[in-house]
Scaffold this motif. Structure first.
Motif, PDB file in Angstrom:
ATOM      1  N   ASP A  33      28.846  37.382  46.384  1.00 12.70           N
ATOM      2  CA  ASP A  33      29.946  37.059  47.270  1.00 12.70           C
ATOM      3  C   ASP A  33      30.103  38.199  48.279  1.00 12.70           C
ATOM      4  OD1 ASP A  33      32.361  36.729  48.485  1.00 12.70           O
ATOM      5  OD2 ASP A  33      33.537  36.550  46.649  1.00 12.70           O
TER       6      ASP A  33
ATOM      7  N   GLY B 259      37.756  29.293  41.718  1.00 12.48           N
ATOM      8  CA  GLY B 259      36.569  28.440  41.827  1.00 12.48           C
ATOM      9  C   GLY B 259      36.789  27.129  41.087  1.00 12.48           C
ATOM     10  N   THR B 260      37.388  27.210  39.906  1.00 13.38           N
ATOM     11  CA  THR B 260      37.682  25.993  39.129  1.00 13.38           C
ATOM     12  C   THR B 260      38.688  25.124  39.876  1.00 13.38           C
ATOM     13  OG1 THR B 260      37.336  27.292  37.136  1.00 13.38           O
ATOM     14  CG2 THR B 260      38.440  25.166  36.867  1.00 13.38           C
TER      15      THR B 260
ATOM     16  N   ASP C 225      29.613  38.919  38.392  1.00 16.46           N
ATOM     17  CA  ASP C 225      29.485  37.527  38.819  1.00 16.46           C
ATOM     18  C   ASP C 225      29.639  37.364  40.321  1.00 16.46           C
ATOM     19  OD1 ASP C 225      29.076  36.544  36.361  1.00 16.46           O
ATOM     20  OD2 ASP C 225      31.012  35.515  36.146  1.00 16.46           O
ATOM     21  N   ARG C 226      30.365  38.294  40.938  1.00 24.59           N
ATOM     22  CA  ARG C 226      30.695  38.145  42.366  1.00 24.59           C
ATOM     23  C   ARG C 226      29.710  38.876  43.262  1.00 24.59           C
ATOM     24  NH1 ARG C 226      36.885  39.654  43.224  1.00 24.59           N
ATOM     25  NH2 ARG C 226      36.540  38.840  45.296  1.00 24.59           N
TER      26      ARG C 226
ATOM     27  N   GLY D 201      39.565  39.855  38.458  1.00 27.19           N
ATOM     28  CA  GLY D 201      38.318  39.102  38.577  1.00 27.19           C
ATOM     29  C   GLY D 201      38.371  37.710  37.972  1.00 27.19           C
ATOM     30  N   ASN D 202      39.019  37.576  36.814  1.00 28.65           N
ATOM     31  CA  ASN D 202      39.057  36.268  36.162  1.00 28.65           C
ATOM     32  C   ASN D 202      39.978  35.301  36.905  1.00 28.65           C
ATOM     33  OD1 ASN D 202      38.920  37.812  32.860  1.00 28.65           O
ATOM     34  ND2 ASN D 202      37.323  37.468  34.352  1.00 28.65           N
ATOM     35  N   THR D 203      41.009  35.839  37.538  1.00 24.17           N
ATOM     36  CA  THR D 203      41.889  34.993  38.363  1.00 24.17           C
ATOM     37  C   THR D 203      41.091  34.466  39.546  1.00 24.17           C
ATOM     38  OG1 THR D 203      43.785  36.317  37.697  1.00 24.17           O
ATOM     39  CG2 THR D 203      44.073  34.928  39.638  1.00 24.17           C
ATOM     40  N   ASN D 204      40.309  35.348  40.151  1.00 23.66           N
ATOM     41  CA  ASN D 204      39.470  34.930  41.271  1.00 23.66           C
ATOM     42  C   ASN D 204      38.477  33.845  40.831  1.00 23.66           C
ATOM     43  OD1 ASN D 204      38.518  35.488  44.110  1.00 23.66           O
ATOM     44  ND2 ASN D 204      36.634  35.698  42.927  1.00 23.66           N
ATOM     45  N   SER D 205      37.910  34.006  39.649  1.00 28.87           N
ATOM     46  CA  SER D 205      36.974  33.021  39.124  1.00 28.87           C
ATOM     47  C   SER D 205      37.677  31.677  38.899  1.00 28.87           C
ATOM     48  CB  SER D 205      36.369  33.576  37.831  1.00 28.87           C
ATOM     49  OG  SER D 205      35.621  32.609  37.178  1.00 28.87           O
TER      50      SER D 205
ATOM     51  N   SER E 197      33.253  40.451  48.589  1.00 23.96           N
ATOM     52  CA  SER E 197      33.641  41.423  47.567  1.00 23.96           C
ATOM     53  C   SER E 197      32.780  42.685  47.625  1.00 23.96           C
ATOM     54  CB  SER E 197      33.545  40.796  46.184  1.00 23.96           C
ATOM     55  OG  SER E 197      32.205  40.505  45.891  1.00 23.96           O
TER      56      SER E 197
END
Ligand code: PLP
Length: 397
Positions: free
Chosen positions: A377, A119-120, A373-374, A112-116, A380
């Motif tokens: 989306d 976004g960056t 958070d997703r 999940g954090n990689t996916n976030s 997901s």
């Protein structure tokens, strides 16, 4: 190469390069500064002509260097850079090797954090396309002239999808694209991504490699397979090194020295000690997880169990072919998702906690936590709305 055996290689590796006073273990070097009698040597360390020297702990210490050698040998690579966390290793890899206008193709099934983080990257002008990497064709058709990198996880956290690792390797080789493989869930005890043509291998050391849940760390290892001399984003100052070293040198200088997410010597030592039992733990945990998966699969309240060691897993064949075990991560879905809170609260042994790779068994409902958070989306939703992911990680009896 590994004639000695995996565990023997790890536990005797430290002494190959010598330890002070004949210490059986590498010591913890707490110094931040490293001094020299002759200023020429200090200059040499800065300029990279004095190999193996240290100047300031943000760029490495003898203790982090010992861990880097250990990971390099486990992954059969040519070099490793360690970071304070797995996310720091991934971030440094993306930010130092990708530029605005570049394109990254990633598996849709990632942490999940990689996916976030994608976004960056998008806010910085890097285009990111996520695809179902279980099909190499999907990866291939997403490639554009500005695609620089393909990113996958060996076993995706938490859905356990396994990309078409081998064929994606062929696609990347054919297009001269860097192939970055996150080996966190499998670890080099189960799988060495070099075997399927990975350029760079990421390990969250926090998880399988340390294995005790008391240290954070991350690593990027270069397998030596990628030709960095043909990669457009290497800065002129690193072009002077051998082609094989350029990618990792840029990651170390720009990603570790400049961005600063350095691993401390104390944490490096704790990870090193954990790594000594890596193969034993992973074997036992894979057996435990398989037993648990069989049990859950036969349970009336559970409609789906996702574990690559089960014949029902969509990529069971790839897991059998490529991995020495199916790992310690499994996910399951309740027939009646409304019961999730009740079911998880009723469990006595598994600890309700986030994170993976502890000696303890942990459980977390991912839809309402990691993927919260997703929730807007739509992509997901189908995958994660109802999962509860359990980590089958007991200490062997
Ligand atoms: C946990 C995890 C990471 C990040 O590692 P940290 O050390 O927690 O930063 C990266 N990739 C995968 C697959 C993970 O499970």
């Amino acid at each position: 190469m590994d004639k000695q055996g995996f565990t023997t290689g790890i536990v005797h590796g430290d002494r190959k390069t010598g330890t002070e006073h004949g210490g059986v273990h590498q010591p913890i070097h707490a110094s931040v500064q490293y001094g020299f009698d002759r200023v020429e040597d200090l200059i040499g360390v800065f300029q990279g002509t004095k190999k193996g020297g240290f100047n300031y702990a943000r760029q490495g210490t003898p203790t982090t260097a010992a861990l880097e050698r250990k990971i390099t040998s486990l992954e059969e690579g040519v070099g490793t850079v360690c970071f304070s966390t797995g996310m720091a290793a991934i971030t440094a890899t993306f930010l130092t090797l990708l530029r605005a206008g570049d394109h990254l193709v990633s598996s849709r099934y990632v942490f999940g954090n990689t996916n976030s983080l994608f976004g960056t990257l998008r806010t910085l002008g890097v285009e990111v396309t996520t695809v179902d990497a279980c099909s190499a064709e999907e990866v291939k058709s997403a490639i554009r002239p500005n695609t620089r990198m393909v990113f996958v996880e060996t076993i995706a956290n938490p859905g356990t999808q396994i990309p078409d690792l081998h064929n994606i390797g062929n696609v990347c080789r054919g297009h001269g694209i860097a192939y970055v493989v996150d080996n966190t869930i499998t670890s080099p005890a189960l799988f060495k991504p070099k075997a399927i043509g990975a350029s760079l291998v990421i390990n969250s050391l926090t998880k399988t490699i340390a294995g005790h849940g008391t240290a954070l760390g991350g690593a990027v290892t270069d397998t030596g397979l990628f030709d960095w001399s043909a990669y457009p984003n290497i800065a002129a100052e690193y072009r002077r090194s051998m082609a094989q070293e350029q990618g990792l040198l840029q990651i170390r200088k720009k990603g570790l020295r400049d961005m600063g997410a350095a691993l401390s010597s104390e944490q490096a030592h704790a990870i090193s000690v954990g790594a000594e039992t890596l193969a034993l733990r992973v074997k036992q945990c894979s057996e435990n997880a398989l037993t648990l998966a069989h049990f859950l699969e036969g349970h009336a309240a559970i409609c789906r169990v996702l574990y690559p060691g089960l014949k029902s897993h969509p990529q069971y064949g790839i897991a059998q072919e490529l991995f020495k075990g199916a790992s310690w991560l499994l996910s399951f879905e309740l027939t009646n998702a409304e019961c999730m809170i009740e079911v998880v609260n009723a469990l006595e042994l598994p600890i309700k906690a986030t994170g993976l790779g502890d000696t303890r068994t942990l459980i977390i409902p991912v839809a309402s936590t990691i993927f919260f958070d997703r929730r807007r989306d739509p992509q997901s939703h189908g995958d994660f709305r109802r999962y509860a992911a359990a980590v089958g990680r007991h200490r062997g009896h």
